[in-house]
Design a protein around this motif. Structure first.
Motif, short mmCIF file in Angstrom:
data_model
loop_
_atom_site.label_atom_id
_atom_site.label_comp_id
_atom_site.label_asym_id
_atom_site.label_seq_id
_atom_site.Cartn_x
_atom_site.Cartn_y
_atom_site.Cartn_z
N PRO A 187 0.84 -1.20 0.00
CA PRO A 187 0.00 0.00 0.00
C PRO A 187 0.88 1.24 0.00
CG PRO A 187 0.01 -1.04 2.17
CD PRO A 187 0.77 -1.95 1.24
N PRO A 188 0.36 2.31 -0.55
CA PRO A 188 1.16 3.53 -0.58
C PRO A 188 1.47 3.99 0.84
CG PRO A 188 -1.10 3.99 -1.18
CD PRO A 188 -0.97 2.49 -1.08
N LYS A 189 2.66 4.51 1.00
CA LYS A 189 3.03 5.02 2.31
C LYS A 189 2.23 6.30 2.56
CE LYS A 189 7.49 2.93 2.16
NZ LYS A 189 8.78 3.01 1.55
N PRO A 190 1.70 6.44 3.77
CA PRO A 190 0.91 7.64 4.04
C PRO A 190 1.73 8.91 3.88
CG PRO A 190 1.29 6.37 6.06
CD PRO A 190 1.86 5.59 4.92
N VAL A 191 1.12 9.90 3.30
CA VAL A 191 1.79 11.17 3.08
C VAL A 191 1.77 11.95 4.39
CG1 VAL A 191 1.74 13.32 1.76
CG2 VAL A 191 1.10 11.17 0.67
N THR A 192 2.93 12.34 4.83
CA THR A 192 3.02 13.12 6.05
C THR A 192 3.24 14.58 5.69
OG1 THR A 192 5.40 12.82 6.20
CG2 THR A 192 4.03 11.17 7.31
N SER A 193 3.18 15.44 6.67
CA SER A 193 3.33 16.87 6.40
C SER A 193 4.75 17.21 5.94
CB SER A 193 2.96 17.68 7.63
OG SER A 193 3.78 17.29 8.72
N THR A 194 5.76 16.36 6.27
CA THR A 194 7.12 16.65 5.86
C THR A 194 7.42 16.14 4.45
OG1 THR A 194 7.89 14.62 6.88
CG2 THR A 194 7.98 16.61 8.22
N MET A 195 6.60 15.23 3.96
CA MET A 195 6.84 14.66 2.63
C MET A 195 6.08 15.47 1.59
SD MET A 195 6.29 10.74 1.38
CE MET A 195 7.11 10.08 2.79
N SER A 196 6.81 15.95 0.59
CA SER A 196 6.15 16.73 -0.45
C SER A 196 5.49 15.79 -1.45
CB SER A 196 7.16 17.63 -1.15
OG SER A 196 8.15 16.83 -1.75
N PRO A 197 4.40 16.22 -2.08
CA PRO A 197 3.74 15.35 -3.06
C PRO A 197 4.63 15.15 -4.28
CG PRO A 197 2.72 17.52 -3.04
CD PRO A 197 3.73 17.49 -1.93
N ALA A 198 4.42 14.05 -4.94
CA ALA A 198 5.22 13.73 -6.13
C ALA A 198 4.90 14.71 -7.26
CB ALA A 198 4.95 12.30 -6.55
N ARG A 199 5.86 14.90 -8.11
CA ARG A 199 5.73 15.82 -9.24
C ARG A 199 4.75 15.27 -10.27
NH1 ARG A 199 11.14 16.97 -12.61
NH2 ARG A 199 11.35 14.77 -12.17
N PRO A 200 3.79 16.07 -10.73
CA PRO A 200 2.88 15.62 -11.80
C PRO A 200 3.68 15.43 -13.09
CG PRO A 200 2.03 17.61 -10.73
CD PRO A 200 3.43 17.39 -10.23
N CYS A 201 3.19 14.53 -13.96
CA CYS A 201 3.86 14.28 -15.23
C CYS A 201 2.83 13.91 -16.28
CB CYS A 201 4.89 13.16 -15.08
SG CYS A 201 4.17 11.62 -14.48
#
Length: 179
Positions: free
Chosen positions: A41-55
């Motif tokens: 499962p995807p790792k939960p996004v935390t406030s310190t982790m930036s979202p991945a770049r759209p492509c």
């Protein structure tokens, strides 16, 4: 005497089938209880982790090692994600095995239930597949092994076969017991 023998055979068959089903369940560590191919499962996004770049093309992710331009079931946007569908951390991916739709060179790079193939990209292909060039190989559901794609996951057809076998066996045992 015959009734006693029939009951004993029915009990033996139940124990045998129960053991077989338990073995089937423990051998399928890669299969969830809902019959889907195991992908981390995807790792939960935390406030310190930036979202991945759209492509919009696989080539846009070339600067991020081991990432692919993919769309997941929880995000309508295609993004440069690591093989486990988590966003890269400092431009790097730690995940070794790759999930559905990730770019690959061979099937060893793909998770269980997936195989590395060139997708059939036509004008009617879903938009999340059109990010790849015609010669790109990606991890796709291994249909020959009974895995079929549905809602960005691979469903395991072997679960259905096992369930049908169990239903038929129980029906036969009930007939033996009623005679």
């Amino acid at each position: 005497m015959e009734m006693w023998y029939n009951r004993k055979m029915a009990i033996f068959l139940l124990v045998l089938i129960n053991g077989w089903l338990k073995i089937q369940c423990t051998e399928g560590f890669g299969i969830s209880s809902f019959g889907k191919a195991y992908t981390e499962p995807p790792k939960p996004v935390t406030s310190t982790m930036s979202p991945a770049r759209p492509c919009s093309r696989q080539a846009e992710c070339a600067g991020i090692s081991s990432s692919s331009c993919v769309r997941t079931h929880y995000d309508p946007v295609t993004r440069c994600l690591c093989g486990d569908n988590s966003p890269p951390l400092n431009g790097q991916c730690e995940a070794q095995a790759k999930s559905l739709y990730h770019a690959c060179a061979n099937s060893d790079e793909c998770n269980e239930g997936l195989i590395c193939l060139m997708p059939n990209i036509t004008g009617t292909a879903p938009p999340h597949l059109r990010v790849h060039a015609p010669q790109d190989k990606i991890c796709l559901c291994d249909t020959e092994a009974g895995f079929n794609e549905k809602d960005h996951t691979c469903n395991d057809g072997d679960i259905l076969k096992t369930s049908l076998f169990a239903i038929i066996t129980v029906t036969c045992i009930r007939k033996i017991l009623t005679h």
